[in-house]
Design a protein around this motif. Structure first.
Motif, PDB file in Angstrom:
ATOM      1  N   VAL A  63      74.565 -66.115  -0.116  1.00 31.84           N
ATOM      2  CA  VAL A  63      75.133 -66.504   1.185  1.00 31.84           C
ATOM      3  C   VAL A  63      76.533 -65.903   1.330  1.00 31.84           C
ATOM      4  CG1 VAL A  63      75.905 -68.463   2.605  1.00 31.84           C
ATOM      5  CG2 VAL A  63      73.733 -68.603   1.343  1.00 31.84           C
ATOM      6  N   LYS A  64      77.310 -66.036   0.256  1.00 33.62           N
ATOM      7  CA  LYS A  64      78.690 -65.535   0.283  1.00 33.62           C
ATOM      8  C   LYS A  64      78.718 -64.025   0.550  1.00 33.62           C
ATOM      9  CE  LYS A  64      82.569 -66.149  -2.745  1.00 33.62           C
ATOM     10  NZ  LYS A  64      82.831 -66.458  -4.127  1.00 33.62           N
ATOM     11  N   GLU A  65      77.900 -63.304  -0.186  1.00 25.82           N
ATOM     12  CA  GLU A  65      77.907 -61.842  -0.044  1.00 25.82           C
ATOM     13  C   GLU A  65      77.412 -61.387   1.343  1.00 25.82           C
ATOM     14  OE1 GLU A  65      76.729 -59.479  -3.555  1.00 25.82           O
ATOM     15  OE2 GLU A  65      75.691 -58.210  -2.085  1.00 25.82           O
ATOM     16  N   SER A  66      76.501 -62.134   1.921  1.00 30.87           N
ATOM     17  CA  SER A  66      75.938 -61.722   3.222  1.00 30.87           C
ATOM     18  C   SER A  66      76.933 -61.927   4.360  1.00 30.87           C
ATOM     19  CB  SER A  66      74.686 -62.543   3.523  1.00 30.87           C
ATOM     20  OG  SER A  66      75.042 -63.879   3.823  1.00 30.87           O
ATOM     21  N   LYS A  67      77.918 -62.779   4.091  1.00 27.02           N
ATOM     22  CA  LYS A  67      78.948 -63.110   5.095  1.00 27.02           C
ATOM     23  C   LYS A  67      78.376 -63.878   6.290  1.00 27.02           C
ATOM     24  CE  LYS A  67      82.543 -59.993   3.801  1.00 27.02           C
ATOM     25  NZ  LYS A  67      81.979 -59.369   2.610  1.00 27.02           N
ATOM     26  N   VAL A  68      77.181 -64.437   6.134  1.00 24.98           N
ATOM     27  CA  VAL A  68      76.671 -65.307   7.202  1.00 24.98           C
ATOM     28  C   VAL A  68      76.846 -66.755   6.740  1.00 24.98           C
ATOM     29  CG1 VAL A  68      74.954 -63.619   7.980  1.00 24.98           C
ATOM     30  CG2 VAL A  68      74.251 -65.420   6.403  1.00 24.98           C
ATOM     31  N   LYS A  69      76.795 -67.689   7.675  1.00 21.64           N
ATOM     32  CA  LYS A  69      76.914 -69.099   7.292  1.00 21.64           C
ATOM     33  C   LYS A  69      75.512 -69.646   7.009  1.00 21.64           C
ATOM     34  CE  LYS A  69      80.769 -70.370  10.268  1.00 21.64           C
ATOM     35  NZ  LYS A  69      80.379 -69.829  11.553  1.00 21.64           N
ATOM     36  N   LEU A  70      75.424 -70.510   6.040  1.00 17.77           N
ATOM     37  CA  LEU A  70      74.133 -71.096   5.680  1.00 17.77           C
ATOM     38  C   LEU A  70      73.446 -71.688   6.920  1.00 17.77           C
ATOM     39  CD1 LEU A  70      72.388 -71.551   3.152  1.00 17.77           C
ATOM     40  CD2 LEU A  70      73.496 -73.756   2.859  1.00 17.77           C
ATOM     41  N   GLU A  71      74.251 -72.315   7.796  1.00 16.96           N
ATOM     42  CA  GLU A  71      73.701 -72.953   9.011  1.00 16.96           C
ATOM     43  C   GLU A  71      73.107 -71.919   9.981  1.00 16.96           C
ATOM     44  OE1 GLU A  71      76.455 -74.141   6.920  1.00 16.96           O
ATOM     45  OE2 GLU A  71      77.647 -73.661   8.694  1.00 16.96           O
ATOM     46  N   ASP A  72      73.502 -70.648   9.835  1.00 17.00           N
ATOM     47  CA  ASP A  72      72.998 -69.630  10.771  1.00 17.00           C
ATOM     48  C   ASP A  72      71.666 -69.027  10.321  1.00 17.00           C
ATOM     49  OD1 ASP A  72      75.166 -70.039  12.364  1.00 17.00           O
ATOM     50  OD2 ASP A  72      76.359 -68.436  11.442  1.00 17.00           O
ATOM     51  N   ILE A  73      71.208 -69.405   9.142  1.00 22.05           N
ATOM     52  CA  ILE A  73      69.932 -68.858   8.658  1.00 22.05           C
ATOM     53  C   ILE A  73      68.793 -69.509   9.441  1.00 22.05           C
ATOM     54  CG2 ILE A  73      68.382 -68.797   6.641  1.00 22.05           C
ATOM     55  CD1 ILE A  73      71.049 -68.325   5.039  1.00 22.05           C
ATOM     56  N   ASP A  74      67.851 -68.650   9.892  1.00 25.85           N
ATOM     57  CA  ASP A  74      66.797 -69.138  10.790  1.00 25.85           C
ATOM     58  C   ASP A  74      65.537 -69.582  10.061  1.00 25.85           C
ATOM     59  OD1 ASP A  74      68.126 -68.368  13.340  1.00 25.85           O
ATOM     60  OD2 ASP A  74      68.026 -66.378  12.413  1.00 25.85           O
ATOM     61  N   LEU A  75      65.323 -69.045   8.842  1.00 25.41           N
ATOM     62  CA  LEU A  75      64.071 -69.340   8.131  1.00 25.41           C
ATOM     63  C   LEU A  75      64.338 -69.322   6.629  1.00 25.41           C
ATOM     64  CD1 LEU A  75      60.867 -69.504   8.075  1.00 25.41           C
ATOM     65  CD2 LEU A  75      60.882 -66.999   8.090  1.00 25.41           C
ATOM     66  N   PHE A  76      63.795 -70.308   5.930  1.00 27.20           N
ATOM     67  CA  PHE A  76      63.930 -70.353   4.463  1.00 27.20           C
ATOM     68  C   PHE A  76      62.570 -70.057   3.848  1.00 27.20           C
ATOM     69  CE2 PHE A  76      67.526 -72.644   6.053  1.00 27.20           C
ATOM     70  CZ  PHE A  76      68.550 -72.219   5.214  1.00 27.20           C
ATOM     71  N   ALA A  77      62.553 -69.052   2.956  1.00 30.32           N
ATOM     72  CA  ALA A  77      61.291 -68.612   2.367  1.00 30.32           C
ATOM     73  C   ALA A  77      61.399 -68.613   0.851  1.00 30.32           C
ATOM     74  CB  ALA A  77      60.963 -67.201   2.849  1.00 30.32           C
ATOM     75  N   ALA A  78      60.297 -68.894   0.178  1.00 32.03           N
ATOM     76  CA  ALA A  78      60.272 -68.800  -1.289  1.00 32.03           C
ATOM     77  C   ALA A  78      58.881 -68.379  -1.725  1.00 32.03           C
ATOM     78  CB  ALA A  78      60.627 -70.151  -1.912  1.00 32.03           C
ATOM     79  N   ALA A  79      58.815 -67.602  -2.800  1.00 33.76           N
ATOM     80  CA  ALA A  79      57.517 -67.224  -3.360  1.00 33.76           C
ATOM     81  C   ALA A  79      56.881 -68.499  -3.902  1.00 33.76           C
ATOM     82  CB  ALA A  79      57.704 -66.203  -4.476  1.00 33.76           C
ATOM     83  N   ASN A  80      55.653 -68.805  -3.441  1.00 37.89           N
ATOM     84  CA  ASN A  80      54.999 -70.012  -3.952  1.00 37.89           C
ATOM     85  C   ASN A  80      53.692 -69.727  -4.677  1.00 37.89           C
ATOM     86  OD1 ASN A  80      53.365 -69.474  -1.725  1.00 37.89           O
ATOM     87  ND2 ASN A  80      53.120 -71.639  -1.172  1.00 37.89           N
ATOM     88  N   ARG A  81      53.371 -68.406  -4.855  1.00 33.98           N
ATOM     89  CA  ARG A  81      52.176 -68.023  -5.597  1.00 33.98           C
ATOM     90  C   ARG A  81      52.120 -66.526  -5.754  1.00 33.98           C
ATOM     91  NH1 ARG A  81      51.355 -68.296  -0.289  1.00 33.98           N
ATOM     92  NH2 ARG A  81      49.753 -67.063   0.730  1.00 33.98           N
ATOM     93  N   PRO A  82      51.466 -65.910  -6.711  1.00 32.21           N
ATOM     94  CA  PRO A  82      51.127 -66.476  -8.009  1.00 32.21           C
ATOM     95  C   PRO A  82      52.351 -66.379  -8.917  1.00 32.21           C
ATOM     96  CG  PRO A  82      50.315 -64.211  -7.848  1.00 32.21           C
ATOM     97  CD  PRO A  82      51.031 -64.521  -6.560  1.00 32.21           C
ATOM     98  N   GLY A  83      52.334 -67.094 -10.023  1.00 32.56           N
ATOM     99  CA  GLY A  83      53.478 -67.033 -10.942  1.00 32.56           C
ATOM    100  C   GLY A  83      53.459 -68.196 -11.906  1.00 32.56           C
ATOM    101  N   LEU A  84      54.546 -68.340 -12.650  1.00 34.67           N
ATOM    102  CA  LEU A  84      54.657 -69.444 -13.606  1.00 34.67           C
ATOM    103  C   LEU A  84      55.033 -70.708 -12.830  1.00 34.67           C
ATOM    104  CD1 LEU A  84      56.660 -67.573 -16.406  1.00 34.67           C
ATOM    105  CD2 LEU A  84      54.212 -68.115 -16.395  1.00 34.67           C
ATOM    106  N   ILE A  85      54.263 -71.753 -13.019  1.00 33.60           N
ATOM    107  CA  ILE A  85      54.409 -72.964 -12.191  1.00 33.60           C
ATOM    108  C   ILE A  85      55.839 -73.521 -12.164  1.00 33.60           C
ATOM    109  CG2 ILE A  85      53.743 -75.424 -12.109  1.00 33.60           C
ATOM    110  CD1 ILE A  85      51.709 -73.660 -10.747  1.00 33.60           C
ATOM    111  N   GLY A  86      56.477 -73.599 -13.322  1.00 34.34           N
ATOM    112  CA  GLY A  86      57.824 -74.179 -13.384  1.00 34.34           C
ATOM    113  C   GLY A  86      58.794 -73.443 -12.478  1.00 34.34           C
TER     114      GLY A  86
END
Ligand code: KG4
Ligand code: ZN
Length: 335
Positions: A63-86
């Motif tokens: 967030v810091k490096e992008s120079k945008v504010k966390l509140e300005d992010i429109d979508l939050f994404a994360a890899a949820n498959r496949p991979g190590l469950i933990g």
């Protein structure tokens, strides 16, 4: 549209902010290589603990490096498959928590589809194309129709190509991680020193499938049988193995391009970082070939955020109850 993408499927904790699927504003990667070095492989429990430790500092830095504010992010994404469950649970929980707190949408991303998106971060690639995904856990040949629509043509029936590199490196003590150490060793080796066999999966519906366990077994347990030179070095083994491993990949990609009359090829996944593989592909005439740049070849958050932009446009967001999964059906054929 600003997307924050989180990657934590294996041994890299990464967060990235990408604008409109293309403009990478930050891409922070915290690698666990040094921590797993002692074990010469990824220890899942150790990986989970390290993801937990790093996830918030990595997101903060992105967030810091992008120079945008966390509140300005429109979508939050994360890899949820496949991979190590933990690891998956940690990345997904972080993205969901932020989405919930800021009242923004969340989307779970298929790590493999994100790898296949990685060359799109820096190139304008026309559809359809043949995509080859070569990583530590998967070897997949696809025909892509759009960012989200694709057909799996073939997969490995046993080990993934990266896994074969890792196992060969571990057995011959070439160094960890395996892929880059085999590549380095192969640089001063003779690729004709051994004539290793490759599995001949060319029958009916299996024409695009691949197999690496036979090659791995030949290299590790039956070395002498395939020896072509009187004396050899470890570098000769690495070079001969690497050549054979990649011959199959190139052959299958060309077979698919010829049969389906497609000229565009993309190659992605950790193994795509291999310079020898790149050279072999770039030698092919009559095709448009796209690789991600090195920083986007191995696991990274930018490919998650970039792909999430397109996926969200097509399918909308996911419910916060969406889970994680270690496997994706159809990504590994079995006989
Ligand atoms: O995509 P990736 O970072 O993680 C997975 O999704 O698995 O791929 C990691 C794999 C490992 O098997 C690693 O040995 C291999 O990619 N790899 C390479 C090279 N760099 C990484 N294989 C061959 N040559 C390389 N230079
Ligand atoms: Zn990966």
């Amino acid at each position: 549209m600003l997307v924050l993408g989180i990657e934590s499927t294996c041994d890299e904790t990464s967060a990235s902010i990408v604008e409109d699927g293309k403009k990478v504003l930050s891409n922070i990667i915290s690698s666990q290589v040094n921590e797993h070095l002692r074990w010469k492989g990824v220890v899942p429990e150790l990986a989970s603990r390290l993801h937990l430790e790093k996830i918030i500092p990595v997101i903060d830095e992105a967030v810091k490096e992008s120079k945008v504010k966390l509140e300005d992010i429109d979508l939050f994404a994360a890899a949820n498959r496949p991979g190590l469950i933990g690891g998956l649970l940690i990345g997904v929980s972080a993205a969901k928590s932020l989405a919930w707190k800021l009242n923004k949408p969340f989307i779970g991303i298929n790590h493999i589809e994100a790898h296949l998106y990685s060359p799109h971060l820096e190139n304008d690639i026309k559809f359809p194309y043949i995509g080859l995904l070569a990583s530590g856990g998967h070897t997949l040949l696809i025909r892509a129709e759009s960012f989200v629509k694709y057909e799996v043509l073939g997969t490995t029936i046993d080990d993934a190509v990266g896994e074969a590199f890792d196992k060969v490196a571990k057995y011959f003590d070439l160094g960890y991680p395996g892929g880059p150490s085999v590549e380095k060793s192969a640089l001063s080796g003779d690729e004709k020193a051994f004539d290793f066999p490759i599995a001949n999966l060319y029958k009916s519906e299996r024409i695009y499938d691949m197999s690496y366990s036979g090659l791995k077994t030949a290299v590790i347990h039956h070395l002498k049988k395939f020896q072509k030179k009187e004396s050899y070095t470890i570098n000769d083994i690495a070079a001969s193995f690497q050549k054979r491993a990649f011959d199959v990949l190139i052959k299958k990609v060309i077979l698919a391009c010829t049969n389906l009359n497609i000229k565009n090829i993309i190659v992605a996944g950790g193994v795509a970082a291999n310079k020898y593989l790149r050279e072999q592909f770039y030698k092919l005439e009559g095709y448009n070939i796209f690789f991600p740049s090195l920083k986007y070849s191995t696991d990274n958050g930018a490919m998650i955020a970039g792909f999430a932009f397109h996926k969200y446009k097509e399918t909308g967001s996911d419910d916060l109850s969406v889970g994680v999964s270690s496997r994706v059906p159809g990504y590994k054929s079995s006989l």
